[in-house]
Design an enzyme around this catalytic site. Structure first.
Site, PDB file in Angstrom:
ATOM      1  N   SER A   7     -36.745  -5.087 -19.869  1.00 44.44           N
ATOM      2  CA  SER A   7     -36.465  -6.105 -18.848  1.00 44.44           C
ATOM      3  C   SER A   7     -37.505  -6.790 -18.302  1.00 44.44           C
ATOM      4  O   SER A   7     -38.582  -6.261 -18.310  1.00 44.44           O
ATOM      5  CB  SER A   7     -35.742  -5.225 -17.654  1.00 44.44           C
ATOM      6  OG  SER A   7     -35.595  -6.205 -16.628  1.00 44.44           O
ATOM      7  N   LYS A  39     -28.961 -13.099 -21.403  1.00 42.91           N
ATOM      8  CA  LYS A  39     -28.710 -13.446 -22.597  1.00 42.91           C
ATOM      9  C   LYS A  39     -27.854 -14.801 -22.828  1.00 42.91           C
ATOM     10  O   LYS A  39     -27.883 -15.519 -23.729  1.00 42.91           O
ATOM     11  CB  LYS A  39     -27.964 -12.440 -23.516  1.00 42.91           C
ATOM     12  CG  LYS A  39     -28.593 -11.265 -23.577  1.00 42.91           C
ATOM     13  CD  LYS A  39     -30.272 -11.352 -23.839  1.00 42.91           C
ATOM     14  CE  LYS A  39     -30.919 -10.141 -23.482  1.00 42.91           C
ATOM     15  NZ  LYS A  39     -30.825  -9.790 -21.920  1.00 42.91           N
ATOM     16  N   CYS A  88     -31.313 -12.176 -10.540  1.00 41.77           N
ATOM     17  CA  CYS A  88     -32.158 -11.310  -9.834  1.00 41.77           C
ATOM     18  C   CYS A  88     -33.235 -11.868  -9.582  1.00 41.77           C
ATOM     19  O   CYS A  88     -33.923 -12.575 -10.331  1.00 41.77           O
ATOM     20  CB  CYS A  88     -32.121 -10.165 -10.690  1.00 41.77           C
ATOM     21  SG  CYS A  88     -30.613  -9.102 -10.691  1.00 41.77           S
ATOM     22  N   ASP A 100     -27.019  -7.445 -17.343  1.00 39.27           N
ATOM     23  CA  ASP A 100     -28.148  -6.450 -17.969  1.00 39.27           C
ATOM     24  C   ASP A 100     -28.295  -5.348 -17.053  1.00 39.27           C
ATOM     25  O   ASP A 100     -28.482  -4.202 -17.410  1.00 39.27           O
ATOM     26  CB  ASP A 100     -29.270  -7.194 -18.245  1.00 39.27           C
ATOM     27  CG  ASP A 100     -29.178  -7.662 -19.644  1.00 39.27           C
ATOM     28  OD1 ASP A 100     -27.931  -8.040 -19.739  1.00 39.27           O
ATOM     29  OD2 ASP A 100     -30.233  -8.116 -20.048  1.00 39.27           O
TER      30      ASP A 100
END
Length: 552
Positions: free
Chosen positions: A468, A121, A191, A78
């Site tokens: 996000s 996802k 992350c 992403d």
């Protein structure tokens, strides 16, 4: 065994011949066939090392008397897909992940599945597939990235996005930008903040489909390899005891997941994914349920972007087990539910205590008495919308301001970077929903640009797209119905006053019902932005964000 469908009897002679071509012995074919779904690739930092996780799972399966078979599925980063056409494919890829796993698992006749996953996802896509198939399954993630260090403080990916937004102000030199680029994402893994990937990995643990520790053990720790081996061993227990995903994920376990979601302040995307997961589990789920859980669950954690802590800090503070035990001790969690360990939630978390009361606050001393997410309703969002309340400055929990309306993320970014947004404005980004985008892009770049410009305490942003998990500020997404489907967000004009009251769960356009109706009668949907390929099919089949943006 389910795999007898592909290996037993005279009619399966050709099938056994193909297994022999793969090198399998008669002894191996007598054992349960366990599929290892591996999303390893070299395009996502959270997936670049998943082959080592899959190998550990394989060793665990072999140790416990199973025959492992590995296959792959897709994944999109992403962060790399952000702020360009690629982000249109991110949410849409969730359905491909689920469909691809369903296809292979049924065709190959597996007795059980271990889902080796990590990022945004891919985690919910795998859980959706497990529920759809309803064969014994375990999720094991690759774990979170460690935080970076820059100028004496911890940083992460969101720091980079915000730095890009504030670069023009002179806050950072070119040398600073180069150093930040080198240090912000220092290891493999998902992350390091409580962004969507880590949120879903934590919730997979809370909902019972993953082993304790799945959400917080850092990617670079050998403990993560041991967890993967244990998952490989545990899947054989699930197969032998016929414990399936729908035995584990049900309305009660979804309530547990929501309680943990509120306590740790997860990404707003968790609501989208839990809605889709509940549909596959054939479990009732509503946005009203989300607020009901939020109202009675205190927010105990402020992990980046809501605060300065990162997932590694949560791990050292006791992890999701400590959060769950704190909720359990205070009557905010159901401890009697079965999990993939074969034990109950209460048994899994017994003895887990808070080891750092700043990272995980005690139930009696929370950051706020209610949860980290909130669902809002009003004449802008009749079917609801979502905000990460824990990442909103208190001064912005109630806000009223004039609309600045944009028909795409790109147009909004140009206005923000061009200094066209004034303090007090409400930025409206529409035609970015599941159909209108298509693909419901994340708006991390606009929200980071707002924060980087120092406007996150003065400006709200609303969209029928999404955000996000790294987003902070008064950022309200998933506005439903979306503009493309005729939602009221479609008729907002520049200068219209938008009234937001997060504590009261309301968002409204300061217009009469008659004026809204008059505008709606004059509105007609624009043509779809993309008219070929997967996204065209997706746009024609996808449901509202309020229904999980699943395909029908």
């Amino acid at each position: 065994m389910k795999s007898d469908n592909v290996k037993e009897g005279i009619t399966r002679l050709p099938h056994r011949s193909l297994f022999k071509a793969l090198g399998y012995t008669d002894g191996e074919l007598k054992k349960p066939l366990i599929g290892i779904v591996n999303s390893a690739n070299t395009v996502i930092p959270g997936h670049m090392y998943l082959d080592s996780i899959a190998e550990a799972v394989k060793e665990g399966i072999l140790m416990s008397g199973g025959t492992p078979q590995t296959f792959c599925t897709i994944g999109i980063c992403d962060g790399i897909a952000m702020n360009h056409k690629g982000m249109k494919y991110s949410l849409a890829s969730r359905e491909i992940v689920a469909d691809s796993i369903e296809s292979v698992a049924i065709a190959q006749g597996f007795d059980g599945l271990v889902m080796v996953t990590n990022c945004d996802k891919i985690v919910p896509g795998m859980i959706m597939a497990a529920l759809r198939l309803n064969i014994p399954s375990i999720v094991v993630s690759g774990g979170p990235m460690l935080a970076g260090r820059f100028k004496g403080r911890n940083v992460d990916l969101s720091t980079c996005f915000e730095a890009a937004g504030s670069y023009g102000s002179g806050k950072y030199t070119d040398e600073d930008i180069k150093q930040l680029e080198e240090e912000a994402c220092p290891t493999c893994g998902s992350c390091s903040g409580m962004f969507t990937a880590n949120s879903m990995n934590c919730l997979s643990e809370a909902i019972g489909i993953a082993l304790p520790g799945n959400g917080t053990i850092p990617a670079v720790f050998s403990k993560r390899i041991r967890l993967a081996k244990t998952a490989g061993m545990k899947i054989l227990e699930l197969v032998r005891n016929d414990i399936k995903p729908r035995d584990i994920i049900n309305p009660d376990s979804i309530k547990n997941a929501l309680a943990v979601d509120m306590a740790v302040g997860c990404s707003t995307n968790t609501i989208l994914h839990l809605t889709a997961i509940a549909k596959e589990a054939k479990a009732e789920f509503s946005l009203e349920l989300v607020n009901g859980i939020s109202k009675k669950t205190p927010n105990l954690c402020r992990i980046s972007p809501a605060g300065s802590y990162h997932i590694e800090d949560l791990y050292y503070a006791g992890g999701i087990q400590a959060v769950m035990n704190e909720l359990l001790k205070n009557g905010a969690l159901n401890g009697g539910l079965v999990t993939v360990t074969g034990k109950s939630i209460e048994e899994n978390i017994a003895g887990a205590e808070i080891l750092d009361s700043e990272v995980i606050r005690p139930y009696a001393n929370p950051y706020t008495p209610d949860g980290g997410l909130a669902i809002l309703w009003g004449n802008i969002a009749p079917e609801g919308c979502v905000v990460k309340k824990s990442a909103v400055d208190p001064s912005m929990l109630k806000h009223s301001g004039p609309a600045k309306v944009y028909g795409s993320e790109e147009d909004a970014m140009q206005a923000i970077m061009g200094g066209k947004i004034a303090r007090g404005d409400v930025i409206v980004i529409r035609y970015e929903g599941p159909k209108g985008g298509p693909g419901m892009r994340e708006m991390l770049s606009p929200t980071s640009a707002i924060a980087g410009a120092g406007l996150d305490r003065d400006v709200a942003l609303i969209t029928d797209g999404r955000f996000s998990g790294a987003t902070r500020g008064a950022s309200i997404g998933h506005i439903s119905p979306e503009a493309q489907s005729g939602g009221p967000i479609a008729i907002i004009k520049n200068g219209d006053i938008i009234e937001i009251d997060i504590n009261s769960n309301s968002i409204n356009l300061a217009l009469s019902d008659a004026e809204i109706e008059s505008r709606m009668q004059k509105w007609s949907p624009p043509e779809l932005k993309i008219k070929e390929g997967y996204l065209y099919r997706y746009a024609r089949m996808v449901t509202s964000a309020s229904k999980g943006a699943v395909l029908q």
